[in-house]
Design an enzyme around this catalytic site. Structure first.
Site, PDB file in Angstrom:
ATOM      1  N   ASN A 271       2.131   9.044  -6.290  1.00 31.37           N
ATOM      2  CA  ASN A 271       1.780   8.442  -5.011  1.00 31.37           C
ATOM      3  C   ASN A 271       2.805   8.869  -3.964  1.00 31.37           C
ATOM      4  OD1 ASN A 271       1.066   6.863  -2.864  1.00 31.37           O
ATOM      5  ND2 ASN A 271       1.163   4.909  -3.951  1.00 31.37           N
TER       6      ASN A 271
ATOM      7  N   HIS B 152      -6.582   7.555   0.956  1.00 26.55           N
ATOM      8  CA  HIS B 152      -5.228   7.944   0.550  1.00 26.55           C
ATOM      9  C   HIS B 152      -5.303   9.065  -0.473  1.00 26.55           C
ATOM     10  CE1 HIS B 152      -0.981   7.674   0.203  1.00 26.55           C
ATOM     11  NE2 HIS B 152      -0.949   7.087  -0.973  1.00 26.55           N
TER      12      HIS B 152
ATOM     13  N   CYS C   3      -0.577  11.897   4.156  1.00 22.83           N
ATOM     14  CA  CYS C   3      -0.506  12.128   2.712  1.00 22.83           C
ATOM     15  C   CYS C   3      -1.237  13.401   2.321  1.00 22.83           C
ATOM     16  CB  CYS C   3      -1.076  10.931   1.966  1.00 22.83           C
ATOM     17  SG  CYS C   3      -2.740  10.450   2.508  1.00 22.83           S
TER      18      CYS C   3
END
Length: 665
Positions: free
Chosen positions: A258, A233, A68
């Site tokens: 996200n 994250h 990510c």
């Protein structure tokens, strides 16, 4: 008779096999080892495209890989077409062109250089679909191809599991990135920062940056009631809006994307949440209509409570210059020099150690009041990258199992940087280093890069990068970005080993890098065969008095793939004693004192020469007029002063060649 099928490129350096997927089989990715297959885009969908027609179609989505942090940096490319073209050069053949051969080339910035990395387009798949990153529309392939390039640079896809958004932003822009601790912001909410301070005091400062900078945020360890955000994250901050609620109070909302591509937040500003009742229904409807898949809104207080860190990439102009986050000044003057901490020689540790004065030292000369950023970029210890973009591990590298503590940032020792202002005359280094510095990093950090922001007055400064512990070896690149003219040179100890890539002869050199471009109808004047030659970019160079001529190396490097090189060269002209204009046409009609011709179809040309004291002009050119391109001129000048031992006194005045890092375009 049917024509034979074209043989498509297969990258032997990064094959479609487990060696490209895994490094140690230690991440959760290993469970899919037997199920992953490799397919080319035309085997995945009917009509593959490299880039989307609409921005939302190219929105990043994370797959099975824990990268990510990299995908948040990739999202920044969508906000800037010139950055996207820097990384993914335009004009590459599509899957249905006659010239298509199954290969794609991208550029990644690595330790001071843009590195071209070519891959084949075979991508990892599960059940016929991409198993790692993908775009919102799965027939768009810029993202998975760039992810494969980055995996090749790092050595495997598994090596991309966990990392710092800041590192990826630097690799994709060649600039700087800054990390803000949100818990510090939350504890100081409402306080005003010092004028010009690099430490923000309110989340609202992000409002002024949202149009200029890529912004991401991260969660390290979520609260028990916010597990849906994930652990370690990273997210993309896609928008910020400040509105008035129905009671007239200010409300700051942040739109968060996200990379998992699914809605994951159940706070008061979720769709249907009670937060929207505070706003005018028209405002609520507008903000909710903007949400794409995987996006949600949060309020400032909620953001500071639930997220741990913000990462901001510095703006990069089309000319390749950084822009200050704080003053918006153009940092158009750049310098960089390599250095190393050598065990037993120049790895002196932090200021708590008696060996601190033995650390590498650099002179920074500031010619005018300037906003200056000084950065120390470490070369990775556990993985190094060759110029073909292949990663290799050093001997004795036994990779440990993955854990949050083994993310790429932990591959680096803790480093810091301190800066002292000094007089030009005789200097006692031990005495200087025993006094408080004018600027320094708050602490030694386990980051790939640390940097200082300073408002500096004209004069000489001593910069000392250090590791926290003594005798910790490593290599680094010292980078300087400034709004005014600066010059950087290294103080080399007698026994210090030169950097492996250093091409200059022994001694002390001052290096200046000047960026420029040839533009059609403006600065693309062509060679001296054409009347338009005086319109070329022209760089001033001043060599001071000394014992004799100075040794100077001038290098011109164009920023382009090898296959698209223009014929380039340069001339150096003696300027009149009164200085004259920086690009006076009459000057360029004279006979040059140095020529790097004939113009060559190559990325880089260079000349080593000796120049007497005086003023000069360096004029880079393409052979034909109206040939567009960007370039860098690097000027390295031998400094005639003794090498310095850290415990000795400088016995001579500091005499440095004076370069004005000014570009005329």
């Amino acid at each position: 008779m049917r024509a034979p099928a074209r043989e498509l490129f297969r990258d032997a350096a990064f094959p479609a096999s487990d060696s490209s997927l895994f490094s140690s089989f230690s991440t959760p990715l290993a469970r899919f080892r037997e199920d992953i297959t490799w397919r080319r885009p035309q085997e995945i969908c009917a009509v593959p495209r490299l880039l989307p027609e609409k921005p939302q179609e190219g929105q990043v989505k994370q797959g099975l890989l824990g990268d990510c942090w990299f995908l948040c940096a990739c999202a920044a490319l969508q906000k800037s077409r010139h950055l996207l073209h820097q990384v993914i050069p335009p004009g590459q053949p599509s899957w249905f062109d006659q010239t298509y051969r199954g290969a794609f080339t991208c550029r990644v910035w690595q330790f001071g250089c843009w590195v071209e990395v070519t891959i084949d387009d075979r991508l990892p798949c599960l059940a016929g679909r991409l198993c790692f990153s993908r775009c919102q529309r799965e027939d768009v392939f810029w993202l998975p191809l760039l992810e494969k390039v980055y995996a090749k640079v790092y050595g495997s896809y598994e090596h991309l599991w966990a990392g710092q958004v800041a590192d990826a932003l630097v690799d994709l822009t060649g600039g700087l990135a800054e990390r803000w601790n949100l818990k510090d912001l939350a504890s100081s909410s409402g306080q005003r920062g010092e004028p010009g301070s690099s430490e923000p005091r309110t989340c609202r400062q992000l409002l002024g940056l949202k149009e200029r900078c890529p912004i991401s945020c991260s969660v390290f360890s979520p609260r028990a009631g916010a597990r849906e955000l994930g652990e370690f994250h990273a997210f993309i901050v896609s928008d910020l809006r400040e509105l008035r609620d129905q009671a007239g109070q200010s409300v700051l909302l942040l739109r968060i994307q996200n990379p998992w591509g699914r809605r994951c937040w159940q706070g008061p500003w979720r769709e249907g949440g009670e937060g929207w009742s505070r706003l005018d229904p028209v405002d609520s409807s507008e903000l909710l209509s903007q949400l794409q898949e995987g996006e949600f809104w949060v309020e400032e207080e909620e953001f500071l409570r639930e997220f741990d860190e913000v990462t901001i990439g510095y703006p990069v102009t089309e000319a390749g210059h950084l822009q200050s986050l704080y003053s918006e000044k153009l940092l158009s003057h750049t310098q960089e020099l390599p250095g190393a901490w050598v065990r037993g020689l120049s790895a002196g540790g932090c200021r708590n150690n008696s060996g601190f004065p033995s650390n590498p030292k650099f002179w920074l000369r500031v010619s005018e009041p300037s906003e200056v950023y000084i950065a120390v970029l470490q070369r990775p210890r556990t993985r190094t990258v060759d110029w073909a973009g292949r990663a290799r591990a050093p001997e004795g590298d036994h990779r440990t199992a993955w854990s949050p503590a083994s993310i790429p940032g932990r591959d680096y020792p803790a480093v810091g940087l301190h800066l002292w202002k000094v007089e030009k005359r005789r200097v006692s280094l031990p005495r200087v280093l025993s006094t408080p510095p004018v600027a320094g990093t708050v602490c030694h950090a386990y980051d790939r890069e640390v940097h200082l922001r300073c408002e500096l007055t004209p004069g000489y400064y001593l910069a000392v990068p250090s590791t926290f512990l003594k005798d910790v070896p490593g290599q680094f690149l010292l980078r300087v970005f400034s709004s005014g003219r600066v010059a950087l040179s290294a103080i080399k100890t007698v026994a210090q080993s030169p950097d492996p890539g250093e091409a200059l002869s022994a001694g002390e050199w001052e290096t200046v890098q000047l960026r420029g471009s040839w533009r059609i109808g403006q600065t693309a004047g062509g060679s001296r065969n054409f009347a338009s030659y005086p319109s070329n970019p022209c760089f001033p160079l001043s060599v001071p008095e000394g014992d004799g001529p100075r040794c100077v190396r001038i290098t011109l490097r164009q920023h382009c793939p090898d296959s698209a090189c223009h014929a380039i060269g340069f001339h150096v002209f003696q300027a009149p004693a009164d200085g004259g204009g920086p690009a006076a046409p009459s000057l360029l009609l004279q006979k040059p004192v140095l020529s790097c011709v004939p113009h060559c179809y190559t990325q880089e040309v260079s000349r080593l020469c000796r120049l007497s004291a005086g003023a000069y002009r360096v004029v880079p050119s393409t052979y034909l007029p109206d040939t567009e391109g960007a370039f860098t001129v690097t000027i390295a000048t031998r400094i005639d002063r003794r090498s310095v031992h850290s415990q000795e006194v400088l016995g001579q005045l500091l005499q440095e060649a004076s370069f004005m890092a000014v570009m005329r375009t």
